[in-house]
Design an enzyme around this catalytic site. Structure first.
Site, PDB file in Angstrom:
ATOM      1  N   ASP A   1       0.918  -1.255   0.190  1.00 14.74           N
ATOM      2  CA  ASP A   1       0.015   0.161   0.024  1.00 14.74           C
ATOM      3  C   ASP A   1       0.835   1.159   0.118  1.00 14.74           C
ATOM      4  O   ASP A   1       0.741   2.303   0.618  1.00 14.74           O
ATOM      5  CB  ASP A   1      -0.878   0.069   1.184  1.00 14.74           C
ATOM      6  CG  ASP A   1      -2.082   1.043   1.004  1.00 14.74           C
ATOM      7  OD1 ASP A   1      -2.417   1.363  -0.024  1.00 14.74           O
ATOM      8  OD2 ASP A   1      -2.738   1.368   2.418  1.00 14.74           O
TER       9      ASP A   1
ATOM     10  N   CYS B   1     -25.349 -13.636  -2.820  1.00 15.60           N
ATOM     11  CA  CYS B   1     -25.333 -12.784  -1.717  1.00 15.60           C
ATOM     12  C   CYS B   1     -25.092 -11.221  -2.011  1.00 15.60           C
ATOM     13  O   CYS B   1     -24.257 -11.088  -2.699  1.00 15.60           O
ATOM     14  CB  CYS B   1     -24.140 -13.374  -0.742  1.00 15.60           C
ATOM     15  SG  CYS B   1     -24.198 -12.361   0.747  1.00 15.60           S
TER      16      CYS B   1
ATOM     17  N   CYS C   1     -23.149  -7.416   1.741  1.00 17.26           N
ATOM     18  CA  CYS C   1     -22.348  -6.169   1.974  1.00 17.26           C
ATOM     19  C   CYS C   1     -23.074  -4.980   1.435  1.00 17.26           C
ATOM     20  O   CYS C   1     -22.896  -3.721   1.947  1.00 17.26           O
ATOM     21  CB  CYS C   1     -21.016  -6.645   1.483  1.00 17.26           C
ATOM     22  SG  CYS C   1     -21.056  -6.817  -0.309  1.00 17.26           S
TER      23      CYS C   1
ATOM     24  N   CYS D   1     -24.231  -1.357   4.153  1.00 14.53           N
ATOM     25  CA  CYS D   1     -23.448  -0.345   4.063  1.00 14.53           C
ATOM     26  C   CYS D   1     -24.310   0.967   4.620  1.00 14.53           C
ATOM     27  O   CYS D   1     -25.334   1.318   3.920  1.00 14.53           O
ATOM     28  CB  CYS D   1     -22.970  -0.201   2.588  1.00 14.53           C
ATOM     29  SG  CYS D   1     -21.746   1.340   2.500  1.00 14.53           S
TER      30      CYS D   1
ATOM     31  N   CYS E   1     -18.268   6.487   1.116  1.00 15.26           N
ATOM     32  CA  CYS E   1     -17.669   5.424   2.117  1.00 15.26           C
ATOM     33  C   CYS E   1     -17.276   5.845   3.595  1.00 15.26           C
ATOM     34  O   CYS E   1     -16.393   7.051   3.556  1.00 15.26           O
ATOM     35  CB  CYS E   1     -16.497   4.675   1.585  1.00 15.26           C
ATOM     36  SG  CYS E   1     -15.792   3.289   2.592  1.00 15.26           S
TER      37      CYS E   1
ATOM     38  N   CYS F   1     -19.122  -4.181   6.127  1.00 15.60           N
ATOM     39  CA  CYS F   1     -19.240  -4.857   4.963  1.00 15.60           C
ATOM     40  C   CYS F   1     -18.556  -6.307   5.208  1.00 15.60           C
ATOM     41  O   CYS F   1     -18.798  -7.344   4.514  1.00 15.60           O
ATOM     42  CB  CYS F   1     -18.803  -4.170   3.654  1.00 15.60           C
ATOM     43  SG  CYS F   1     -17.119  -3.618   3.748  1.00 15.60           S
TER      44      CYS F   1
END
Length: 364
Positions: A147, A204, A207, A211, A227, A257
């Site tokens: 990252d 599914c 998530c 949210c 978000c 989530c």
């Protein structure tokens, strides 16, 4: 990069077994290898950027071309060794996380951020791993990342077979859910590549439905501007008023989530002490965190990913959560009085960003 060593098929087979073993000894929980071809992933990234869904994460647009090809980032790269490292500490239990979300006066910090900064932990171990490989096969070209560069980490890990993209866009793995960090070593050695894994999300949509701000606008589509993780961490400005109530008591990141995902019943615990909870961040109240001075914030978050957002954003997030608690009918009046007193007493010395959120909280 330097010229890479030549490995026979026998050497490669033995090397792969050795890589798996050494990676486990260094604390990595998964290892797979892929090439540098990302297919249409870069096109999808460019479309996402063109729609402005990255918000103020300008670094993503600035280095978009480099993200499309690891070989552009590090010339000579032909393979990417992708690894995972589980971060879920033994004291974390999902049922308790849900419970804390329903307790307005408690502060909720994302699970991944309660211990040491994973960037430092993984980078050091990846560097050690690369040096071990060099001793094993001789000099070769490499660079390690976690990252920390314009690299499409999730897409590379997916392509390498470490999991599949969930509908929330995170990587999912059948053995460990999604509670892990990703790291990479870009190398100029033509190692055999691994097979991709099929998706196992099926129909599914948990998530998407859970949210709080409807940031997952469609399967595999995330609007970062909505978000809570983006709003509380990456966003440098005021939190848009329309999302403040939905934040609840989340003061750094959001795990909803992940908490709801059925695959996280397989989430593995980490054995690394680095990711153990520090300073009671999994149990602290809003008022406890609000009482920290800037010096305390810097000292307590030394070596933590949280320190990067700075004291002002930290207070901004806490002020929103405190305002939400003030409007909750389940919070006793005595607790509301303490929250209100804490906000009022901080207002005279607050900077412009924090003051605006304090005033919002008091005016609710």
């Amino acid at each position: 990069m330097t010229s890479s060593p030549t490995l026979s098929s026998f050497d490669q087979a033995n090397l792969r077994e050795w890589l798996d073993e050494q990676s486990r000894q260094l604390g990595f929980d998964g290892l797979r290898i892929t090439d540098t071809h990302l297919g249409d992933a870069s096109e999808r990234l460019n479309q996402w950027l063109a729609e402005g869904k990255h918000g103020q994460m300008e670094y993503m647009a600035r280095h978009a071309q480099l993200r499309s090809d690891p070989g552009l980032l590090v010339p000579g790269t032909v393979r990417v060794i992708c690894v995972t490292m589980n971060y879920l500490s033994p004291e974390v239990h999902f049922d308790q996380e849900w419970q804390r979300l329903s307790e307005p006066t408690q502060a909720v910090v994302s699970m991944y951020a309660r211990g040491r900064d994973y960037h430092k932990v993984m980078r050091n171990r990846l560097q050690e791993f690369a040096q071990m490989i060099e001793k094993k096969i001789g000099s070769f070209g490499y660079r390690v990342f976690t990252d920390s560069a314009p690299l499409m980490e999730v897409e590379l890990a997916r392509k390498a077979g470490l999991g599949w993209r969930g509908k929330h866009t995170l990587l999912l793995n059948r053995e460990s859910g999604s509670t892990f960090f990703l790291g990479e070593i870009l190398v100029d050695v033509p190692l055999p590549v691994d097979q991709e894994e099929e998706s196992h999300c099926g129909s599914c949509q948990s998530c998407i439905e859970v949210c709080p701000t409807q940031a997952i606008t469609a399967p595999y589509q995330l609007d970062a501007r909505r978000c809570i993780s983006y709003l509380t961490i990456e966003n440098p400005d005021a939190i848009p008023v329309e999302f403040r109530k939905a934040m609840g008591n989340r003061v750094y990141g959001c795990d909803d989530c992940q908490l709801i995902c059925p695959w996280n019943k397989f989430a593995k615990r980490t054995a690394l002490p680095d990711f153990a909870e520090r300073h009671g961040l999994g149990r602290a109240s809003l008022l406890q965190l609000w009482s920290w001075t800037e010096d305390e914030f810097e000292r307590r978050h030394e070596g933590s990913a949280i320190r990067r957002i700075g004291y002002s954003r930290w207070r901004r997030n806490l002020a929103v959560a405190m305002g939400n608690a003030l409007t909750d009918s389940g919070v006793p009046e005595v607790d509301k009085g303490l929250l209100r007193e804490g906000l009022i007493s901080a207002l005279p010395k607050a900077d412009t960003l924090v003051a605006e959120h304090i005033q919002w909280a008091l005016d609710l």
